[in-house]
Write a protein that holds these residues in place. Structure first.
Motif, PDB file in Angstrom:
ATOM      1  N   ARG A   1       1.407   6.733  -7.028  1.00 46.09           N
ATOM      2  CA  ARG A   1       0.330   7.621  -7.490  1.00 46.09           C
ATOM      3  C   ARG A   1       0.692   9.086  -7.255  1.00 46.09           C
ATOM      4  O   ARG A   1       0.459   9.945  -8.117  1.00 46.09           O
ATOM      5  N   GLN A   2       1.283   9.382  -6.109  1.00 44.74           N
ATOM      6  CA  GLN A   2       1.659  10.759  -5.798  1.00 44.74           C
ATOM      7  C   GLN A   2       2.753  11.250  -6.738  1.00 44.74           C
ATOM      8  O   GLN A   2       2.670  12.358  -7.272  1.00 44.74           O
TER       9      GLN A   2
ATOM     10  N   VAL B   1       1.923   1.824  -3.541  1.00 45.56           N
ATOM     11  CA  VAL B   1       0.798   2.302  -4.352  1.00 45.56           C
ATOM     12  C   VAL B   1       0.598   3.801  -4.146  1.00 45.56           C
ATOM     13  O   VAL B   1       0.507   4.580  -5.114  1.00 45.56           O
ATOM     14  N   ASP B   2       0.553   4.232  -2.891  1.00 46.66           N
ATOM     15  CA  ASP B   2       0.312   5.644  -2.582  1.00 46.66           C
ATOM     16  C   ASP B   2       1.424   6.532  -3.140  1.00 46.66           C
ATOM     17  O   ASP B   2       1.157   7.587  -3.728  1.00 46.66           O
ATOM     18  N   ALA B   3       2.678   6.100  -2.956  1.00 42.10           N
ATOM     19  CA  ALA B   3       3.801   6.908  -3.415  1.00 42.10           C
ATOM     20  C   ALA B   3       3.843   6.986  -4.936  1.00 42.10           C
ATOM     21  O   ALA B   3       4.074   8.060  -5.511  1.00 42.10           O
TER      22      ALA B   3
ATOM     23  N   ALA C   1      -4.690  -3.502  -5.867  1.00 39.79           N
ATOM     24  CA  ALA C   1      -5.125  -2.101  -5.767  1.00 39.79           C
ATOM     25  C   ALA C   1      -5.753  -1.608  -7.065  1.00 39.79           C
ATOM     26  O   ALA C   1      -6.025  -0.419  -7.209  1.00 39.79           O
TER      27      ALA C   1
ATOM     28  N   ALA D   1       6.826   5.538   1.868  1.00 44.23           N
ATOM     29  CA  ALA D   1       6.180   6.737   2.422  1.00 44.23           C
ATOM     30  C   ALA D   1       7.172   7.823   2.809  1.00 44.23           C
ATOM     31  O   ALA D   1       6.815   9.003   2.845  1.00 44.23           O
TER      32      ALA D   1
ATOM     33  N   PRO E   1       0.810  -1.230   0.000  1.00 52.04           N
ATOM     34  CA  PRO E   1       0.000   0.000   0.000  1.00 52.04           C
ATOM     35  C   PRO E   1       0.838   1.273   0.000  1.00 52.04           C
ATOM     36  O   PRO E   1       0.468   2.248  -0.670  1.00 52.04           O
ATOM     37  N   ASP E   2       1.973   1.282   0.716  1.00 48.22           N
ATOM     38  CA  ASP E   2       2.805   2.495   0.725  1.00 48.22           C
ATOM     39  C   ASP E   2       3.407   2.762  -0.645  1.00 48.22           C
ATOM     40  O   ASP E   2       3.578   3.914  -1.055  1.00 48.22           O
TER      41      ASP E   2
END
Length: 227
Positions: A113-114, A109-111, A142, A220, A106-107
């Motif tokens: 995308r950012q 995926v978030d990074a 995801a 992250a 998940p970290d």
């Protein structure tokens, strides 16, 4: 010079090593024999079987012998290009049938995308085939992450522990090495990228330090803007 592109490894970096060894490899080992038997006459598979014969030095190996060789390579985790290509074909069937879902932390995926939203070009470099890479991210838990990436590189660009491979990748991306940030959990890969002029960050998800490189436990805390 500021970072403009981020090149990431998969195993142990964006995704759990256990997903590859406990899910993907057993799936390939179980389904590859029948896949080869059913598709051996098709050009794309026949080309890979020819490469198996060439790599193994067994020019006269029939399909059954090629299957034995391939299963042996899976067992020893050999980074053989024809094996990776055939595994990718088998995995594609599994993903399309809904039997497989790509694991991405998940970290990560978030990074990813950012970073994509911030304008960084994102690339993947893995020993798995480009096809397999696209499946992990395109059919991930995801959702479809493939729109985030600008390109993929595999062992056709060269071994991951040789500086020349990263020089070729930088040339293909079209940026000087110092504008590319490489992420990996393997110090020898980071060393090779560094020797090629790339910036590096090591991922040690269980803690520890990858000597000679900034080391983090999560995507992250990575800030590409600090370079």
């Amino acid at each position: 010079m500021p970072i403009k592109a981020i090149l990431t490894d998969i195993e142990g970096t964006t995704s759990a090593v256990s997903f590859v060894f406990d899910v993907l490899f057993p799936y390939a080992a179980a389904h590859l024999p029948d896949y080869v038997r059913q598709h051996a006459a098709e050009l794309v598979v026949a080309e890979q079987l020819a490469a198996v014969r060439a790599d193994s030095g067994e020019a006269n190996a029939d399909s059954e012998r090629c299957i034995e060789i391939l299963l042996g390579w899976i067992a020893e985790d050999r980074k053989a290009t024809p094996l990776k290509a055939l595994q990718g074909m088998v995995w594609e069937q599994g993903y399309r049938a809904g039997q497989l879902k790509g694991h991405v932390y998940p970290d990560a995926v978030d990074a990813l995308r950012q970073w994509h939203a911030e304008g960084y070009q994102l690339y993947v470099y893995s020993s798995g085939s480009i096809q397999a890479q696209k499946l992990i991210f395109g059919c991930s838990e995801a959702g479809d992450l493939s729109p985030l990436f600008s390109g993929y590189f595999d062992t056709t660009s060269g071994p991951k522990r040789e500086a020349g491979s990263y020089q070729r990748i930088a040339a293909a991306i079209g940026l000087p090495g110092e504008e590319i940030l490489f992420l990996s959990d393997v110090v020898q890969e980071l060393d090779a990228a560094q020797q090629a002029g790339l910036q590096t960050i090591g991922l040690a998800r269980e803690g520890g330090v990858l000597e000679g490189h900034d080391t983090v436990a999560s995507f992250a805390v990575i800030d590409p803007a600090r370079f």
